[in-house]
Design a protein around this motif. Structure first.
Motif, PDB file in Angstrom:
ATOM      1  N   THR A  99      19.265  13.822  54.378  1.00  0.00           N
ATOM      2  CA  THR A  99      20.013  13.149  55.434  1.00  0.00           C
ATOM      3  C   THR A  99      21.449  12.951  54.971  1.00  0.00           C
ATOM      4  O   THR A  99      21.741  12.899  53.768  1.00  0.00           O
ATOM      5  N   VAL A 100      22.348  12.801  55.943  1.00  0.00           N
ATOM      6  CA  VAL A 100      23.743  12.532  55.623  1.00  0.00           C
ATOM      7  C   VAL A 100      23.873  11.208  54.870  1.00  0.00           C
ATOM      8  O   VAL A 100      24.666  11.091  53.926  1.00  0.00           O
ATOM      9  N   ALA A 101      23.094  10.200  55.261  1.00  0.00           N
ATOM     10  CA  ALA A 101      23.174   8.897  54.590  1.00  0.00           C
ATOM     11  C   ALA A 101      22.859   9.024  53.107  1.00  0.00           C
ATOM     12  O   ALA A 101      23.549   8.445  52.258  1.00  0.00           O
ATOM     13  N   GLN A 102      21.837   9.797  52.774  1.00  0.00           N
ATOM     14  CA  GLN A 102      21.512  10.012  51.364  1.00  0.00           C
ATOM     15  C   GLN A 102      22.617  10.798  50.667  1.00  0.00           C
ATOM     16  O   GLN A 102      22.956  10.533  49.506  1.00  0.00           O
ATOM     17  N   GLY A 103      23.154  11.789  51.368  1.00  0.00           N
ATOM     18  CA  GLY A 103      24.234  12.585  50.790  1.00  0.00           C
ATOM     19  C   GLY A 103      25.461  11.738  50.501  1.00  0.00           C
ATOM     20  O   GLY A 103      26.138  11.924  49.480  1.00  0.00           O
ATOM     21  N   GLU A 104      25.773  10.813  51.396  1.00  0.00           N
ATOM     22  CA  GLU A 104      26.910   9.919  51.178  1.00  0.00           C
ATOM     23  C   GLU A 104      26.671   9.021  49.969  1.00  0.00           C
ATOM     24  O   GLU A 104      27.593   8.743  49.189  1.00  0.00           O
ATOM     25  N   GLN A 105      25.431   8.567  49.811  1.00  0.00           N
ATOM     26  CA  GLN A 105      25.090   7.753  48.638  1.00  0.00           C
ATOM     27  C   GLN A 105      25.340   8.535  47.352  1.00  0.00           C
ATOM     28  O   GLN A 105      25.951   8.021  46.402  1.00  0.00           O
ATOM     29  N   LEU A 106      24.895   9.782  47.338  1.00  0.00           N
ATOM     30  CA  LEU A 106      25.080  10.604  46.146  1.00  0.00           C
ATOM     31  C   LEU A 106      26.562  10.874  45.904  1.00  0.00           C
ATOM     32  O   LEU A 106      27.039  10.803  44.754  1.00  0.00           O
ATOM     33  N   LEU A 107      27.305  11.171  46.953  1.00  0.00           N
ATOM     34  CA  LEU A 107      28.733  11.453  46.782  1.00  0.00           C
ATOM     35  C   LEU A 107      29.468  10.254  46.191  1.00  0.00           C
ATOM     36  O   LEU A 107      30.353  10.421  45.334  1.00  0.00           O
ATOM     37  N   GLU A 108      29.124   9.064  46.639  1.00  0.00           N
ATOM     38  CA  GLU A 108      29.779   7.865  46.102  1.00  0.00           C
ATOM     39  C   GLU A 108      29.537   7.740  44.608  1.00  0.00           C
ATOM     40  O   GLU A 108      30.438   7.361  43.851  1.00  0.00           O
ATOM     41  N   VAL A 109      28.327   8.048  44.165  1.00  0.00           N
ATOM     42  CA  VAL A 109      28.029   7.987  42.732  1.00  0.00           C
ATOM     43  C   VAL A 109      28.806   9.059  41.984  1.00  0.00           C
ATOM     44  O   VAL A 109      29.351   8.816  40.893  1.00  0.00           O
ATOM     45  N   VAL A 110      28.891  10.255  42.553  1.00  0.00           N
ATOM     46  CA  VAL A 110      29.645  11.340  41.912  1.00  0.00           C
ATOM     47  C   VAL A 110      31.108  10.941  41.757  1.00  0.00           C
ATOM     48  O   VAL A 110      31.716  11.131  40.693  1.00  0.00           O
ATOM     49  N   LYS A 111      31.681  10.361  42.805  1.00  0.00           N
ATOM     50  CA  LYS A 111      33.092   9.953  42.744  1.00  0.00           C
ATOM     51  C   LYS A 111      33.293   8.830  41.740  1.00  0.00           C
ATOM     52  O   LYS A 111      34.286   8.804  41.007  1.00  0.00           O
ATOM     53  N   ALA A 112      32.345   7.891  41.703  1.00  0.00           N
ATOM     54  CA  ALA A 112      32.492   6.734  40.816  1.00  0.00           C
ATOM     55  C   ALA A 112      32.340   7.107  39.348  1.00  0.00           C
ATOM     56  O   ALA A 112      32.970   6.495  38.479  1.00  0.00           O
ATOM     57  N   THR A 113      31.511   8.099  39.070  1.00  0.00           N
ATOM     58  CA  THR A 113      31.215   8.456  37.677  1.00  0.00           C
ATOM     59  C   THR A 113      31.993   9.672  37.180  1.00  0.00           C
ATOM     60  O   THR A 113      32.050   9.914  35.973  1.00  0.00           O
ATOM     61  N   GLY A 114      32.564  10.447  38.114  1.00  0.00           N
ATOM     62  CA  GLY A 114      33.213  11.690  37.701  1.00  0.00           C
ATOM     63  C   GLY A 114      32.216  12.745  37.260  1.00  0.00           C
ATOM     64  O   GLY A 114      32.555  13.644  36.480  1.00  0.00           O
ATOM     65  N   ALA A 115      30.973  12.631  37.733  1.00  0.00           N
ATOM     66  CA  ALA A 115      29.924  13.568  37.319  1.00  0.00           C
ATOM     67  C   ALA A 115      30.273  14.993  37.726  1.00  0.00           C
ATOM     68  O   ALA A 115      30.903  15.231  38.763  1.00  0.00           O
ATOM     69  N   ARG A 116      29.855  15.933  36.899  1.00  0.00           N
ATOM     70  CA  ARG A 116      30.056  17.357  37.181  1.00  0.00           C
ATOM     71  C   ARG A 116      28.858  17.856  37.986  1.00  0.00           C
ATOM     72  O   ARG A 116      27.770  18.049  37.441  1.00  0.00           O
ATOM     73  N   VAL A 117      29.083  18.049  39.289  1.00  0.00           N
ATOM     74  CA  VAL A 117      28.007  18.421  40.207  1.00  0.00           C
ATOM     75  C   VAL A 117      28.450  19.649  41.007  1.00  0.00           C
ATOM     76  O   VAL A 117      29.472  19.619  41.692  1.00  0.00           O
ATOM     77  N   LEU A 118      27.672  20.703  40.906  1.00  0.00           N
ATOM     78  CA  LEU A 118      27.876  21.922  41.681  1.00  0.00           C
ATOM     79  C   LEU A 118      26.737  22.032  42.686  1.00  0.00           C
ATOM     80  O   LEU A 118      25.562  21.938  42.311  1.00  0.00           O
ATOM     81  N   ILE A 119      27.057  22.185  43.970  1.00  0.00           N
ATOM     82  CA  ILE A 119      26.026  22.325  44.998  1.00  0.00           C
ATOM     83  C   ILE A 119      25.711  23.807  45.193  1.00  0.00           C
ATOM     84  O   ILE A 119      26.606  24.642  45.239  1.00  0.00           O
ATOM     85  N   GLY A 120      24.417  24.107  45.335  1.00  0.00           N
ATOM     86  CA  GLY A 120      23.945  25.491  45.310  1.00  0.00           C
ATOM     87  C   GLY A 120      24.100  26.266  46.601  1.00  0.00           C
ATOM     88  O   GLY A 120      23.132  26.875  47.073  1.00  0.00           O
ATOM     89  N   HIS A 121      25.293  26.264  47.171  1.00  0.00           N
ATOM     90  CA  HIS A 121      25.604  27.183  48.277  1.00  0.00           C
ATOM     91  C   HIS A 121      26.062  28.492  47.643  1.00  0.00           C
ATOM     92  O   HIS A 121      27.256  28.765  47.526  1.00  0.00           O
ATOM     93  N   HIS A 122      25.087  29.300  47.239  1.00  0.00           N
ATOM     94  CA  HIS A 122      25.398  30.424  46.361  1.00  0.00           C
ATOM     95  C   HIS A 122      26.229  31.506  47.035  1.00  0.00           C
ATOM     96  O   HIS A 122      26.914  32.280  46.365  1.00  0.00           O
ATOM     97  N   ARG A 123      26.222  31.568  48.388  1.00  0.00           N
ATOM     98  CA  ARG A 123      27.012  32.610  49.036  1.00  0.00           C
ATOM     99  C   ARG A 123      28.508  32.384  48.869  1.00  0.00           C
ATOM    100  O   ARG A 123      29.302  33.287  49.102  1.00  0.00           O
ATOM    101  N   ALA A 124      28.903  31.190  48.471  1.00  0.00           N
ATOM    102  CA  ALA A 124      30.304  30.944  48.150  1.00  0.00           C
ATOM    103  C   ALA A 124      30.745  31.815  46.980  1.00  0.00           C
ATOM    104  O   ALA A 124      31.947  32.049  46.792  1.00  0.00           O
TER     105      ALA A 124
END
Length: 360
Positions: A99-124
């Motif tokens: 869900t978008v709500a869960q995704g927003e929760q994860l994004l906030e943690v990524v921004k707060a921690t500076g975590a290195r996160v790559l999302i698997g949209h492999h066609r990019a």
């Protein structure tokens, strides 16, 4: 250079594909498999890597340099948060959340921690998509006007029998498959700001859709149509046309996207280009100059893994960030909402404070 050690969580279909790619990598190595299922025992043995039943067990015994999460969709956010808390870079398979709500929760943690996160949209990472974007950006097509797309294919019963969660909410071709298409379409035509959709589950009768007809409006003014089905025996899908994954039969004369502008059109992935030589020649009574754009075909999963290794080592920023993954999820959720409500969903300019609105 010491190989970058990557553990993979999830021994399902895509997890095993990632394992094979990691085993062929010149810069990364498969260090472990994480999966509690009995079937994973044979998979780990064949790959000659240790098997752990949980991420907790992995982190207690053998800390890798990074983790690739290829687990069922509902586990993406809790497992990603667990890895971030442990300070591990992650490649998180799409969708980043259910869900978008869960995704927003994860994004906030990524921004707060500076975590290195790559999302698997492999066609990019696809050379075909890179070349198609070059053509669009070059202006050869003129001002973009429309895009027509399709992802029509037939998934066998075994696909659902092997993973029953694919029949339930949180799965379905909108979230599993269309999210790939959304990323491609955004790469080529920019942000999507409004969607309409009709969905049906008349063929399979599952709790999730099997066929969807979609209309799209882009911020640039481009309009798009898209046909999606996992029960249509038709080869107009990326897998059956791009030749990037040799597991799929492929058809040289089929495309899954046609991008049209005021001066010509590009069909992808055959890369057939039709343009008018001069502005005064633009007329449906006059012939196009016809050609094929030169490009190479190569496995985007291979390029994605090498990029993930570079992200782990601090040599690159994620090509598909958590923010970008959330934008794709927002559009797919809007498509599902439009199909359910029968209303147009206006997304506006995508941004960190996005709110979708319904309009009758």
């Amino acid at each position: 250079m010491t190989p970058t050690r990557i553990a993979i969580a999830g021994a399902g279909t895509i997890g095993q594909v990632h394992m094979a790619v990691a085993q062929r990598s010149p810069s990364c190595t498969l260090s472990a498999l994480v999966d509690p299922s009995p079937a994973a025992v044979a998979v780990a043995k064949a790959a000659n890597v240790p098997l752990f039943a949980s991420l907790e067990d992995l982190l207690a015994a053998d800390r890798p340099d990074g983790v690739l999460l290829a687990t069922p969709n509902h586990l993406h956010v809790p497992q990603a948060l667990q890895c971030i808390e442990a300070g591990l870079p992650i490649l998180l398979e799409k969708p980043m959340a259910t869900t978008v709500a869960q995704g927003e929760q994860l994004l906030e943690v990524v921004k707060a921690t500076g975590a290195r996160v790559l999302i698997g949209h492999h066609r990019a990472h696809s050379p075909i998509m890179r070349k198609a974007k070059e053509v669009v950006d070059s202006g050869q097509l003129g001002q973009l006007v429309a895009v027509m797309g399709s992802a029509t294919f037939f998934k066998p019963d075994t696909y659902f029998d092997s993973a029953p969660w694919r029949r339930e909410p949180g799965a379905g071709p909108i979230l599993i498959n269309m999210i790939h298409e959304v990323h491609n379409l955004r790469m080529l035509c920019g942000d999507i700001v409004a969607v309409q959709a009709f969905a049906s589950h008349a063929t399979r009768g599952f709790a999730v859709e099997d066929t969807v007809a979609i209309n799209l409006r882009f911020a640039s003014g481009v309009l798009g149509t898209f046909m999606l089905s996992d029960t249509a025996a038709c080869p107009r899908s990326w897998e059956q046309t791009s030749q990037e994954n040799k597991a799929y039969a492929s058809y040289d004369d089929e495309d899954c996207y046609v991008i049209s502008g005021t001066n010509g059109s590009l069909s992808v992935p055959t890369m057939r280009l039709k343009t008018y030589p001069r502005p005064e020649d633009r007329s449906w009574w006059k012939a196009f100059e016809v050609g094929v754009v030169g490009m190479v075909r190569d496995d985007p999963l291979k390029h994605q893994l090498e990029h993930f290794g570079a992200v782990i080592r601090g040599e690159a920023e994620p090509l598909v960030s958590a923010f970008d993954g959330l934008q794709n999820l927002r559009v797919t959720e809007a498509i599902a909402d439009a199909a359910k409500s029968g209303q147009t969903i206006h997304l506006g300019q995508l941004g960190s404070e996005h709110v979708a609105t319904r309009v009758v």
